[in-house]
Design an enzyme around this catalytic site. Sequence first.
Site, PDB file in Angstrom:
ATOM      1  N   TYR A  32     -30.537  10.988 -35.995  1.00 48.07           N
ATOM      2  CA  TYR A  32     -31.593   9.997 -36.201  1.00 48.07           C
ATOM      3  C   TYR A  32     -31.444   9.440 -37.613  1.00 48.07           C
ATOM      4  CZ  TYR A  32     -36.422   8.139 -36.257  1.00 48.07           C
ATOM      5  OH  TYR A  32     -37.541   7.353 -36.336  1.00 48.07           O
ATOM      6  N   LYS A  74     -29.270   7.436 -33.180  1.00 48.54           N
ATOM      7  CA  LYS A  74     -30.470   6.622 -33.070  1.00 48.54           C
ATOM      8  C   LYS A  74     -30.550   5.800 -34.347  1.00 48.54           C
ATOM      9  CE  LYS A  74     -35.524   6.817 -32.861  1.00 48.54           C
ATOM     10  NZ  LYS A  74     -36.718   7.697 -32.952  1.00 48.54           N
TER      11      LYS A  74
END
Length: 298
Positions: A136, A164
């Site tokens: 992330y 992400k």
Amino acid sequence: MGIDWQGVFPALMTEFKEDGALDLDATQRHIRSCMDAGIEGLVMLGTLGENPSLTPDEKEQVLRAAVEAADGRIPVLTGVAEYTTAFGVEFVRRAERAGCAGLMALPCMVYQQDSQEAIAHFKALAAATDLPIMIYNNPVAYKVDLSPRDFAELASVDNIVAVKESSHDSRRITDMFNEVGDRYVIFCGVDDLVLENVLFGARGWVCGLVNSFPKEAVQLFRLARDGKVEEAYELYKWFMPLLHLDVDVKLVQMIKLANQLTGEGSENVRPPRLKLSGGERARVEQVVARALETRPNI
């Protein structure tokens, strides 16, 4: 490591009762509602899942409930958002026991790492498990930015498989492809950039507002993925005022209120978060009311 992660993955809310206790039944009901709408995966215990508000035992309970609700039909990932690398590795063991199919790894919380420290953290998590990992990358929230060159350094770690991308810069996806080709599966991580990100090559969307409007989120992603740009853009314009809620500092409270207004969940949160009031509450209520009045027929 081969994975089939693609499509819409809700960053799912963790449901609480009025007194702050976990409401696992409500969490499972919400998971099933999103599955009925066509989601293709789940991310539990991210920011919207209020990860830091739960004890380690509560986190494991939530993950077990999610895996049970998913019933093998879609992959269940969990956020790994701990204060130290050692705590992160300890939590990975819980995720494995709970039956998770993968991890969404965040930098260590509180301490603001530089990119090399973050890389070392992610490598240590990867070495501790065989589960596939999504990194992330959110420099806006976590103040550490992994560049495409940093991801080239991580490319030798087989079980780091996806990113992400939440840098709020759509150019980053093209830069990633130029730097590392298709080494990683790219997910859009910013709700109000999804159309642009999918057109530039994102294969998935870790989405916030899918919690409140699951059918519309799935339809938007599918139209974009299929290259139906005009249809996607019309739906995107309707969705955009809602999607903006995902980038507010009070995104958890805002999306939980939207869930309550749409019948998908409750607005209950744990302190220090408080339920919205005053102008903030009125703003969300107005945005959701307008969306419901003009909701497309899907």
